[in-house]
Design an enzyme around this catalytic site. Sequence first.
Site, mmCIF file in Angstrom:
data_model
loop_
_atom_site.group_PDB
_atom_site.id
_atom_site.type_symbol
_atom_site.label_atom_id
_atom_site.label_comp_id
_atom_site.label_asym_id
_atom_site.label_seq_id
_atom_site.Cartn_x
_atom_site.Cartn_y
_atom_site.Cartn_z
ATOM 1 N N ARG B 51 0.778 -1.226 0.015
ATOM 2 C CA ARG B 51 0.162 0.013 -0.038
ATOM 3 C C ARG B 51 0.840 1.199 -0.023
ATOM 4 N NH1 ARG B 51 -4.391 -1.339 2.953
ATOM 5 N NH2 ARG B 51 -3.430 -3.233 3.029
ATOM 6 N N THR B 52 1.816 1.347 0.795
ATOM 7 C CA THR B 52 2.707 2.387 0.775
ATOM 8 C C THR B 52 3.332 2.803 -0.772
ATOM 9 O OG1 THR B 52 3.204 2.245 3.342
ATOM 10 C CG2 THR B 52 4.611 3.579 1.863
ATOM 11 N N LYS B 80 23.061 -8.493 -3.549
ATOM 12 C CA LYS B 80 24.419 -8.789 -3.998
ATOM 13 C C LYS B 80 25.621 -8.044 -2.958
ATOM 14 C CE LYS B 80 23.505 -8.712 -8.688
ATOM 15 N NZ LYS B 80 23.137 -7.576 -9.827
ATOM 16 N N ARG B 101 12.016 2.479 1.560
ATOM 17 C CA ARG B 101 11.625 1.638 2.759
ATOM 18 C C ARG B 101 12.747 0.436 2.788
ATOM 19 N NH1 ARG B 101 6.051 -0.832 4.918
ATOM 20 N NH2 ARG B 101 5.748 1.283 5.307
ATOM 21 N N HIS B 129 7.928 6.541 9.897
ATOM 22 C CA HIS B 129 7.126 6.358 8.779
ATOM 23 C C HIS B 129 6.126 7.707 8.707
ATOM 24 C CE1 HIS B 129 4.909 4.609 5.603
ATOM 25 N NE2 HIS B 129 4.247 3.869 6.180
#
Lengths: 142, 305
Positions: B51-52, B80, B101, B129
């Site tokens: 959703r974000t 990596k 995020r 957030h």
Amino acid sequence: MINISGLKDGYVIDHIKAGRCMDIYRALDLDKCTGEVAIIKNAKSGKQGKKDIIKIEGLLDINLDLLGFIDDNITVNVIKDEKIIEKKPLTLPTRISNVAKCKNPRCITCVEQELEQIFFLADIEKKVYRCLYCEEALEKGQ
Amino acid sequence: MRHLLNPLDLTVEETYDLIKVAEDIRENPDKYCEVAKRKILATCFYEPSTRTRLSFESAMIRLGGQVLGFSEATSSSASKGESVSDTVSVVGCYSDIIAMRHPKEGAALVASMKSAVPIINAGDGGHQHPTQTLTDLLTIHTYKKKLDNLTIGVCGDLKFGRTVHSLITALVRYPGVKFILVSPEELRIPESIREDVLQKNNIPFEEVETLEDVMPKMDILYMTRVQRERFFNEEDYIRLKDRYILDMDKMKYASDDMIVMHPLPRVNEISVEVDSDPRAVYFKQAQNGVYIRMALIMMLLGLKA
């Protein structure tokens, strides 16, 4: 009572909490110091009962921020020609790098270990430092 | 160049300005549909968050911009062993702004230290957030026409709930705000919020365990989910997860103009029957998330309608 000769030029780091002198010895990298260094453990103290003292020969650079971070009750006396010429005031540094490690397993510094470990003074009254990245409080003795 | 890492990076005035722009976008979307033309948003999502991420992408597309990015660490160079700093240094060459995020706390700050383009923290572990908090503030402002002199009830997992901590921290800057903290003993608000945020700012608050008794006093009820992943012990989770279920029986205790908010996703802490109550605004809240992100992207890129 053990007699330790006086200093001509150097520093006396006094009022170290008993038992912590080796932490300071290591933090200040005194093992690399070429002059005389005397470590006095459990000296009698009117205020503290017992205290540790470190005497360092020679006027090398002392990281006062680091000492203030470890314990701002410590006093640093500057000795010149066997006399105290200055008492260096210690304060809590507002920011300190690479002297402690964040213990929060969720902190980015746990996975990216080349990052500088930075802590900032979050609460001067409670002497609380927090990790710059995750804001986790640094626990005493960490 | 500015970044948004923490809701408090924005002053009260800047937050208010963002809210005004977001409200104008909601009323006049056409005015903004080409504002970010030829600009690119990179969504660097090291952990899944549908959703974000979609909300950011929708925001950029609605501004006329374009989007690229990755939605999990395994599809990026992180798998990596590339550092966050190196990744944003490269992604900054391909884009004008980055929404990131990351599961680790402080990752967005690390990104901001090296990035040549603005970084928006889209969630860094359990830490911050900020765009969720801005979404919440916009929603409160939309329905209450103010952010001050409100009594806000927060209910559920107040211990681990990042959104609750951020919201409280942001709201204590407004005068006359009071909190009613509803949670079981085990999930009470952490001491750091109680002492360093509420008590330090002389904010009136009460801590209770029963929702019904305090509902009549609330202007806003902010429900949260008890998150399974926060518990080490499954039994504790099962015991606590259904402690508060908001249903129409409980809604009878609320005033006619109380609003119910939730950061979503919900599990069963709000009964589906509440969805049709006009006081349930959580889906509108999700919609507001797009508008506030549009306003934020404009602010950080210095764009005007």
